[in-house]
Motif scaffolding. Structure first.
Motif, PDB file in Angstrom:
ATOM      1  N   UNK A 341      48.711  -3.631  -2.428  1.00 42.30           N
ATOM      2  CA  UNK A 341      47.778  -4.166  -1.433  1.00 42.30           C
ATOM      3  C   UNK A 341      48.266  -3.999   0.003  1.00 42.30           C
ATOM      4  N   UNK A 342      49.546  -4.292   0.335  1.00 40.14           N
ATOM      5  CA  UNK A 342      49.957  -4.253   1.748  1.00 40.14           C
ATOM      6  C   UNK A 342      49.692  -2.936   2.455  1.00 40.14           C
ATOM      7  N   UNK A 346      47.671  -3.002   5.887  1.00 35.17           N
ATOM      8  CA  UNK A 346      48.335  -2.507   7.097  1.00 35.17           C
ATOM      9  C   UNK A 346      47.814  -1.144   7.514  1.00 35.17           C
ATOM     10  N   UNK A 347      46.793  -0.643   6.795  1.00 31.72           N
ATOM     11  CA  UNK A 347      46.141   0.635   7.094  1.00 31.72           C
ATOM     12  C   UNK A 347      47.127   1.793   7.075  1.00 31.72           C
ATOM     13  N   UNK A 378      42.551  -9.519   9.517  1.00 27.43           N
ATOM     14  CA  UNK A 378      42.510  -9.156  10.940  1.00 27.43           C
ATOM     15  C   UNK A 378      42.054 -10.326  11.804  1.00 27.43           C
ATOM     16  N   UNK A 379      41.206 -11.180  11.237  1.00 28.66           N
ATOM     17  CA  UNK A 379      40.696 -12.312  12.005  1.00 28.66           C
ATOM     18  C   UNK A 379      41.787 -13.357  12.261  1.00 28.66           C
ATOM     19  N   UNK A 385      50.887  -8.902  11.269  1.00 28.56           N
ATOM     20  CA  UNK A 385      52.241  -8.689  11.793  1.00 28.56           C
ATOM     21  C   UNK A 385      53.275  -9.366  10.907  1.00 28.56           C
ATOM     22  N   UNK A 386      52.991 -10.578  10.462  1.00 27.30           N
ATOM     23  CA  UNK A 386      53.902 -11.279   9.558  1.00 27.30           C
ATOM     24  C   UNK A 386      54.006 -10.537   8.223  1.00 27.30           C
ATOM     25  N   UNK A 387      52.885 -10.023   7.730  1.00 29.22           N
ATOM     26  CA  UNK A 387      52.911  -9.252   6.493  1.00 29.22           C
ATOM     27  C   UNK A 387      53.741  -7.984   6.661  1.00 29.22           C
TER      28      UNK A 387
END
Length: 509
Positions: A341-342, A346-347, A378-379, A385-387
């Protein structure tokens, strides 16, 4: 004498041809490994050559492994990798088909659509001997592979009975080109399905009646759920939330349909985080099966509480606070459940349309989750950033994921095969853990490099390489051939002008 007659051009051609052939084998092996995740030579050797040579395959399961609590358990086999219906699957006519019209690519695989056909036959067919004519037509319609054939069969069923709810469901799924049109057809199906389902209540509860009631229950649940999804897509989110809550109250035993995942996504869109936490408190239980939606939504809520002020530099100086530690642990837990998933959140990988079926902990589930939940991450300010700063730390906790898990059971080794069946061919399937390159790829790469180097050296230094080849050949030749070769060189050099019988006998011996 044969080696003396060979020219340097022969050695250049020989080494160059060897380099070309080994290079072609290397390219094919690499392509086959990237596409199917295994070596072609190795697969042929194991499948065909090994039985001919008398090898015996080991049909037992892949050993015993330690679970999260330290107990020994049997690792799940490929057949145990269950495929689930995607709770948020899109509409074929209004969404999947539009993608095909624009890009020319098919977003669904045949395997995925075949599973959907089996689901539809289970939900919308009644296994009784007293089938109505329109039910018989719809049974055949759900089995058809061609969409246009299914649509024509649905119209035929409506001609036989204009109140055939299953026919309107098929038209809403596959013929409607907009969500508004699909919602209109689903409302018609709900109207006719509700009217028919009330009639059997006056009869005695027989076996046939029980099956009939189950059929209409499945039909109504499916229609109401899709109507709620239509309302969600059309922006009527509060209405969609109410419909989902009513559906869960009316049919509490149908938890296997995972309607709560639809509810979680709609509540996140409303930013009703307290309600999201209440739903998670009910379904994020140790005794219930997990999903990427549950694990990552829990991580999002904890990350949202600290992510707006989180700084990696400050955290490295002062250490993590209790809330930050809880958020990091929640992220590690989610990444352990589904490590694919990450990269989508994180695209780092491009998203595609989610399939109609997913494999839990697989790439297909990661695609389905990120497709709908990326906007919610994103919201939340700073959550991504933490991820980004913490998700890779999970792999230090579980260095051998196929053998031992940390919070969950060991990662199943069958996800790659199932994901390749569920996801379209133009998508690069994410593989975890990364597989080591097969031996034959490394071997052909080394062979190609070595022969290419020999070809280059032979082309640049033909005389020197010719002497080298002759020296190697003579070094490995039998003593008799070595003696004859030495005698020939002596004769050719002019040091021995005559050959007597004694000398010849000595060299022969």
């Amino acid at each position: 004498m044969f080696l003396n007659t060979l020219t340097p051009k022969f050695y250049v051609a020989l080494t160059g041809t060897s380099s070309l052939i080994s290079g072609l084998i290397l390219i094919f092996e690499w392509w086959y490994f990237r596409k199917y995740g295994t070596s072609f030579i190795e697969q042929v050797s194991v499948s065909h050559l090994r039985p001919l040579l008398g090898g015996v395959e080991n049909n037992t399961s892949a050993g015993l492994f330690s679970s999260a609590n330290g107990e020994v358990e049997q690792r799940p086999s490929v057949s145990e990798c269950k495929v689930w219906r995607n709770p948020l699957n899109l509409f074929r006519g209004a969404e999947y088909s539009r993608y095909t019209w624009v890009t020319g690519k098919e977003p669904l695989t045949y395997y995925d659509m075949n599973l959907s056909a089996q689901d539809h036959q289970t939900f919308f067919t009644c296994d009784t001997q007293q089938l109505k004519p329109e039910d018989t037509v719809m049974q055949k319609a759900w089995r058809e592979r061609n969409p246009q054939t299914r649509i024509r069969a649905a119209y035929q069923a409506i001609e036989l009975n204009h109140e055939c709810a299953a026919a309107y469901v098929l038209l809403a799924e596959e013929e409607a080109t907009t969500i508004i049109e699909a919602e209109r057809l689903f409302k018609q199906a709900l109207k006719f399905g509700t009217a028919v389902s009330i009639k059997p209540q006056t009869h005695t509860h027989t076996y046939i009646l029980t099956i009939t009631l189950a059929y209409y229950t499945n039909l109504l649940v499916y229609i109401k759920r899709r109507l709620a999804m239509c309302a969600r897509k059309l922006g009527r989110i509060k209405e969609a939330v109410k419909m989902m809550r009513d559906l869960m109250k009316e049919f509490p035993l149908l938890g296997m349909l995972n309607i709560h995942e639809n509810l979680l996504e709609a509540l996140l869109e409303l930013q009703a985080y307290a309600d999201v936490q209440a739903v998670l408190a009910k379904y994020d239980d140790i005794s219930l099966p997990k999903s990427a939606t549950i694990c990552y939504t829990s991580a999002l809520l904890k990350a949202r509480a600290v992510s707006d002020k989180f700084s990696p530099e400050a955290a490295s100086r002062r250490g993590l606070s209790t809330a930050e530690m809880n958020a990091v642990e929640a992220i590690h837990r989610a990444v352990e459940f589904n490590p694919h998933v990450p990269k989508y959140l994180l695209e780092m990988k491009s998203l595609i349309l989610p399939p109609e079926h997913i494999l839990k902990r697989g790439d297909s589930e990661a695609v389905a989750y990120a497709f709908f939940h990326l906007q919610h991450w994103k919201r939340a300010e700073g959550a991504l950033n933490l991820l980004h700063c913490t998700w890779e730390g999970t792999f230090r906790i579980i260095p051998y994921p196929l053998e031992k898990g940390h919070l969950f059971y060991p990662y199943p080794g069958c996800t790659e095969t199932a994901d390749r069946e569920l996801l379209p061919s133009f998508h690069e399937v994410s593989v975890y853990p990364k597989k080591e390159l097969p031996f034959f790829i490394l071997f052909t790469a080394g062979l190609c490099s070595f022969t290419a180097m020999l070809a280059m050296l032979t082309h640049q230094f033909p005389d020197l390489m010719g002497v080298f080849v002759k020296a190697v050949s003579l070094h490995r030749a039998p003593p008799r051939i070595l003696a004859l070769s030495s005698w020939n060189m002596a004769v050719s050099s002019g040091r021995k002008k005559s050959i007597d019988g004694v000398t010849w006998s000595i060299f022969s011996i």
